[in-house]
Motif scaffolding. Sequence first.
Motif: not given
Length: 311
Positions: A190, A211, A215, A233-234, A238-239, A242, A267
């Motif tokens: 991340v 983003p 998130i 989210i971690c 996702l990261m 985004a 999301g």
Amino acid sequence: MKNIVSVSPHITSPVTTRRIMLDVLIALAPALIASVILFGFRALLVTLVCVAFAVLGEWGFEKICRRPSTAGDLSAAVTGVILAFNLPVGIPLWQAAFGALVATVVVKQLFGGIGQNFANPAATARVIMLVAFAGPMTDFTSKVGGIVGSNVDAMSSATVLSRMSAGGALPKLTDLLLGNQTGCIGETCVVALVLGGIYLMARGVITWHAPAAFIGTVFVFTLLLGGQPVYQICSGGLMLGAFFMATDYTTTPPTTSGRFLFGLGCGLLTVLIRTWGNYAEGVSFSILLMNILTPYITKWTIHKPVGGVKA
């Protein structure tokens, strides 16, 4: 001196496609370095295969169709890296090559090339590969110590998202941030992905709207549903999605409010798929579905010129 007459607007800018794509590659570099540290040199090998076949596929198709070559603008290389980041490190190399060709030839070039594709090439290729190669695409390893032809030390285990769905034990938050978790090549660290996203925003390549909305929506809706928003989210892609996929110029809205709505939709769909779907991850599917809605979001949010009438 030769005068060239063209329609407005007349704008001179040092910003080129190649420069933008070079910035994206620089932003992806920390995650690539982290993937080699975490998974071994096979992560680099898979990435190189994806990049090579993405570039060769684009160059070859344009050669056959007698189009000007765009392989030098680095867009195909970016697609190859992002696709590789969405693949397990143990993926057979021929399948990685297949995915790269699907991304650049089928999703991008068949629709007219750069700027004409309706969906994100890497996200679409990943979804197609999930259908075509379900086994290898969901066979995750937490550590690989070698390359093809060498002694490989690997440990297969469920991803954090799968363990959350099954109610299993979860790793420390620091492990998630530093990438000490099971997952695809470029989605686990991340910190590296956030650093890349900050670099792109500082360079003006992307804005914060998509983003942040992506998130933030996952965090808020997961919290409302009684889940574990920080882990959500971690974990997974996702990261990566985004910062590097939901910000694609071609397949996302060009307006500020449109980007925010796009991220919000991504999301929301991600939470719905992760919570009630049969597949623990939902980022690629959500981005692909929102890509289809991009023309409509753009139409709803585009500014009307002063004195203009509805088309």
